[in-house]
Design a protein around this motif. Structure first.
Motif, PDB file in Angstrom:
ATOM      1  N   SER A 117      24.535 -28.796   8.198  1.00 38.99           N
ATOM      2  CA  SER A 117      23.453 -27.962   7.415  1.00 38.99           C
ATOM      3  C   SER A 117      22.930 -26.634   8.027  1.00 38.99           C
ATOM      4  O   SER A 117      22.256 -25.978   7.832  1.00 38.99           O
ATOM      5  N   GLN A 118      22.910 -27.011   9.497  1.00 39.18           N
ATOM      6  CA  GLN A 118      22.509 -26.138  10.493  1.00 39.18           C
ATOM      7  C   GLN A 118      23.174 -26.244  11.714  1.00 39.18           C
ATOM      8  O   GLN A 118      23.845 -27.409  12.023  1.00 39.18           O
ATOM      9  N   THR A 119      23.164 -25.187  12.436  1.00 40.39           N
ATOM     10  CA  THR A 119      23.973 -25.510  13.948  1.00 40.39           C
ATOM     11  C   THR A 119      23.018 -26.136  14.825  1.00 40.39           C
ATOM     12  O   THR A 119      23.385 -26.427  15.986  1.00 40.39           O
ATOM     13  N   SER A 120      21.757 -26.615  14.535  1.00 37.27           N
ATOM     14  CA  SER A 120      20.694 -27.343  15.313  1.00 37.27           C
ATOM     15  C   SER A 120      21.269 -28.563  15.857  1.00 37.27           C
ATOM     16  O   SER A 120      20.905 -29.285  16.881  1.00 37.27           O
ATOM     17  N   PRO A 121      22.167 -29.280  15.363  1.00 36.56           N
ATOM     18  CA  PRO A 121      22.843 -30.523  15.831  1.00 36.56           C
ATOM     19  C   PRO A 121      23.470 -30.334  17.224  1.00 36.56           C
ATOM     20  O   PRO A 121      23.403 -31.284  18.189  1.00 36.56           O
TER      21      PRO A 121
ATOM     22  N   PHE B 159      26.700 -25.122   6.201  1.00 33.91           N
ATOM     23  CA  PHE B 159      26.793 -25.529   4.731  1.00 33.91           C
ATOM     24  C   PHE B 159      25.726 -26.122   4.034  1.00 33.91           C
ATOM     25  O   PHE B 159      25.097 -27.066   4.708  1.00 33.91           O
ATOM     26  N   ARG B 160      25.310 -25.444   2.726  1.00 30.87           N
ATOM     27  CA  ARG B 160      24.556 -26.134   2.091  1.00 30.87           C
ATOM     28  C   ARG B 160      24.706 -25.984   0.531  1.00 30.87           C
ATOM     29  O   ARG B 160      25.183 -25.002   0.086  1.00 30.87           O
ATOM     30  N   ARG B 161      24.389 -27.085  -0.451  1.00 34.40           N
ATOM     31  CA  ARG B 161      24.597 -26.871  -1.438  1.00 34.40           C
ATOM     32  C   ARG B 161      23.735 -25.949  -2.364  1.00 34.40           C
ATOM     33  O   ARG B 161      22.491 -25.938  -2.171  1.00 34.40           O
TER      34      ARG B 161
ATOM     35  N   TYR C 277      26.610 -18.392   8.405  1.00 35.52           N
ATOM     36  CA  TYR C 277      26.750 -18.596   9.631  1.00 35.52           C
ATOM     37  C   TYR C 277      25.533 -18.585  10.416  1.00 35.52           C
ATOM     38  O   TYR C 277      24.796 -17.616   9.910  1.00 35.52           O
ATOM     39  N   GLN C 278      25.400 -19.452  11.374  1.00 34.42           N
ATOM     40  CA  GLN C 278      24.037 -19.381  12.060  1.00 34.42           C
ATOM     41  C   GLN C 278      24.367 -19.107  13.622  1.00 34.42           C
ATOM     42  O   GLN C 278      25.610 -19.422  13.874  1.00 34.42           O
ATOM     43  N   MET C 279      23.265 -18.757  14.202  1.00 34.99           N
ATOM     44  CA  MET C 279      23.449 -18.920  15.628  1.00 34.99           C
ATOM     45  C   MET C 279      22.274 -19.519  16.464  1.00 34.99           C
ATOM     46  O   MET C 279      21.341 -19.209  16.128  1.00 34.99           O
ATOM     47  N   GLU C 280      22.756 -20.750  16.970  1.00 36.46           N
ATOM     48  CA  GLU C 280      21.786 -21.555  17.550  1.00 36.46           C
ATOM     49  C   GLU C 280      21.392 -21.073  18.789  1.00 36.46           C
ATOM     50  O   GLU C 280      22.326 -20.668  19.709  1.00 36.46           O
ATOM     51  N   GLY C 281      20.143 -21.234  19.604  1.00 30.86           N
ATOM     52  CA  GLY C 281      20.041 -21.015  20.988  1.00 30.86           C
ATOM     53  C   GLY C 281      19.132 -22.182  21.440  1.00 30.86           C
ATOM     54  O   GLY C 281      18.237 -22.568  20.804  1.00 30.86           O
TER      55      GLY C 281
HETATM   56  N1  PHE Z   1      17.768 -24.757  12.077  1.00 33.79           N
HETATM   57  C1  PHE Z   1      16.946 -23.937  11.447  1.00 33.79           C
HETATM   58  C2  PHE Z   1      17.208 -23.607  10.092  1.00 33.79           C
HETATM   59  O1  PHE Z   1      18.413 -23.830   9.681  1.00 33.79           O
HETATM   60  C3  PHE Z   1      16.599 -22.923  12.344  1.00 33.79           C
HETATM   61  C4  PHE Z   1      15.875 -23.118  13.583  1.00 33.79           C
HETATM   62  C5  PHE Z   1      16.890 -23.287  14.571  1.00 33.79           C
HETATM   63  C6  PHE Z   1      14.596 -23.242  13.758  1.00 33.79           C
HETATM   64  C7  PHE Z   1      16.232 -23.723  15.990  1.00 33.79           C
HETATM   65  C8  PHE Z   1      13.844 -23.505  14.971  1.00 33.79           C
HETATM   66  C9  PHE Z   1      14.615 -23.726  15.829  1.00 33.79           C
HETATM   67  O2  PHE Z   1      16.439 -23.372   9.077  1.00 33.79           O
END
Ligand code: PHE
Length: 352
Positions: free
Chosen positions: A175-179, A204-206, A218-222
Motif C-alpha cells: 500500500s506504500q513503498t515504505s516496506p 495499491f489501495r482500495r 506510484y510513489q518514490m520512497e527515500g
Molecule cells: N508511506 C507514506 C505514505 O504512503 C509516506 C511516507 C514515506 C512518509 C516515508 C514518511 C516517510 O503516506
C-alpha cells in the motif's frame, strides 16, 4: 579416317552443348553422355578393333586428347555456373535504398516514467542507490516492521488489497513503498557505508477511482541512514529535490505531521505555481500545495530491523509520482495516467 571425323564431330557437338548448359545438372548429364562408360566416346573406341595398330595408336591418342579437353571445358563450365549463381544471390541481397521506408509508430515515454527517470537521475547524482522492491509484500514489511502493528488506526488510512494464501492473509499488494525501508534496514551492511536509497514503484489501495483517486499509483520512497543524521539533512535534501523538480523559484515549507514510522514527521509544501502563492482553487486559497511526507526514522523501525537506534539515525520520505506529474504538467484527472489514450501520452513527447 572415319573415326577421326567422328571424334572431331563428338568434340564440337559436346562443346556446343556445354556452352548452352545452364545448370551443373545439365553439365553432368552431358558429361555422362559424352565420356561415361556407355557414352559416345566409348562407342567410338569400340570400333578401334577394325583398325591397324598404327591407326589404333593415333586414334587412341586423339581420343585421349579429346577426353582431356572436354573434361577441362566441363570443369570451366561448372565454375562459370557456380560463379553466376553466387552473383545472382548477391544481387538479390542488395538493398534498394531508394525504396520508400515503412513508417512505424514510435511510442513516447509515459509521463510517470519521465518524472521517475528525472528524479532517479537526480538522486543517483547524489550517490543514492535504486531498489524497486516488489509489488507483492507481506504484512510484516508493509506494516509490522514500520511500527504499524495489528489494530493500529494507521492501517485504516491505507485500505489494503490482501491476497489470500494458505498461510492466511499475510500477503498483500503493497500500500506504500515504505516496506523497502524495512528491507534495506534488515539487510544493509553498515561496514560498507551508509544507506542512501530510493525506491520508485507502484502501490495499491482500495479506493473508488475518480479524478483525484486511483486504486493504483506510484510513489518514490527515500531513506538515508548513517551516524549523526539530523533533521537538517532531511530539510536540505528535500529542499533541493523539490526545487530541482518544480523549479528553483518555488518556495518550500515543512509542516509537522504524523506517520507511524517517523518521529518527528513532516509534510512538505511548495508555493502554488498556479497562483504563485496568491491563493486559487488548486491550492484551496492557501498559496501552498502539499507534495510529500517525510520524517526522522522511528527508533521502533530500527529495532524491528535489528539496527541500533542509539548508533544510527536516519530520515525517510515518500513522494507521490502521480501527484508530481499532475502538478508539474497540469494534468487534471489522475485516470488519464492509466487509460493510455495515445493523444494524451503524445503530449509529453520530448519532455525527457
Ligand atoms: N508511506 C507514506 C505514505 O504512503 C509516506 C511516507 C514515506 C512518509 C516515508 C514518511 C516517510 O503516506
Amino acid at each position: 579416317m572415319n573415326l577421326e571425323i567422328k571424334l572431331a564431330e563428338l568434340k564440337t557437338k559436346f562443346e556446343n552443348r556445354l556452352s548452352s548448359a545452364k545448370s551443373s545438372d545439365e553439365v553432368n548429364k552431358f558429361k555422362v553422355e559424352a565420356l561415361g562408360k556407355k557414352g559416345e566416346l566409348t562407342q567410338i573406341l569400340k570400333q578401334l578393333g577394325s583398325l591397324s595398330v598404327e591407326e589404333r595408336k593415333e586414334i587412341g591418342k586423339k581420343a585421349n586428347e579429346i577426353r582431356d579437353q572436354l573434361n577441362e571445358k566441363i570443369e570451366l563450365k561448372r565454375q562459370e555456373i557456380t560463379k553466376a549463381l553466387v552473383e545472382e544471390e548477391i544481387k538479390k541481397e542488395t538493398i534498394d535504398v531508394t525504396l520508400p521506408g515503412v513508417d512505424y509508430l514510435v511510442g513516447t515515454k509515459h509521463v510517470i516514467n519521465i518524472v521517475i527517470d528525472d528524479l532517479v537521475d537526480f538522486f543517483r547524482s547524489m550517490g543514492y542507490t535504486v531498489d524497486d522492491g516488489t509489488e507483492i509484500e507481506d504484512d510484516k514489511h508493509n506494516f509490522e516492521m514500520l511500527n504499524i502493528p495489528q489494530g493500529h488506526p494507521a492501517r485504516d488510512m491505507q485500505d489494503t488489497f490482501f491476497l489470500t494464501s494458505d498461510r492466511g492473509n499475510d500477503w498483500l499488494l503493497r500500500s506504500q513503498t515504505s516496506p523497502n525501508q524495512a528491507h534495506v534496514l534488515e539487510t544493509h551492511d553498515f561496514s560498507k557505508g551508509p544507506i542512501r536509497m530510493i525506491s520508485p514503484g507502484r502501490v495499491f489501495r482500495r479506493d473508488n477511482d475518480d479524478a483525484t483517486h486511483s486504486h493504483q499509483f506510484y510513489q518514490m520512497e527515500g531513506i538515508v541512514v548513517d551516524r549523526n543524521i539530523t533533521m537538517a539533512d532531511l530539510f536540505g535534501t528535500l529542499n533541493i529535490t523539490l526545487k530541482h523538480f518544480f523549479g528553483s523559484e518555488r518556495e518550500v515549507r515543512f509542516r509537522p505531521s504524523y506517520f507511524p514510522f517517523t518521529e518527528p514527521s513532516v509534510e512538505a509544501d511548495v508555493s502554488c505555481f498556479f497562483c504563485d502563492g496568491e491563493g486559487c482553487s488548486i491550492c484551496k486559497n492557501t498559496g501552498w500545495i502539499e507534495v510529500l511526507g517525510a520524517g526522522m526514522t522511528h527508533p521502533n523501525v530500527f529495532k524491528a530491523a535489528g539496527v541500533d537506534p542509539d548508533k544510527y539515525q536516519g530520515f525517510a520520505f515518500g513522494m507521490g509520482m502521480d501527484r508530481f506529474a499532475m502538478l508539474k504538467y497540469g494534468i487534471e484527472d489522475i485516470r488519464d495516467l492509466y487509460t493510455n489514450d495515445v493523444r494524451f501520452l503524445e503530449k509529453f513527447e520530448g519532455e525527457s
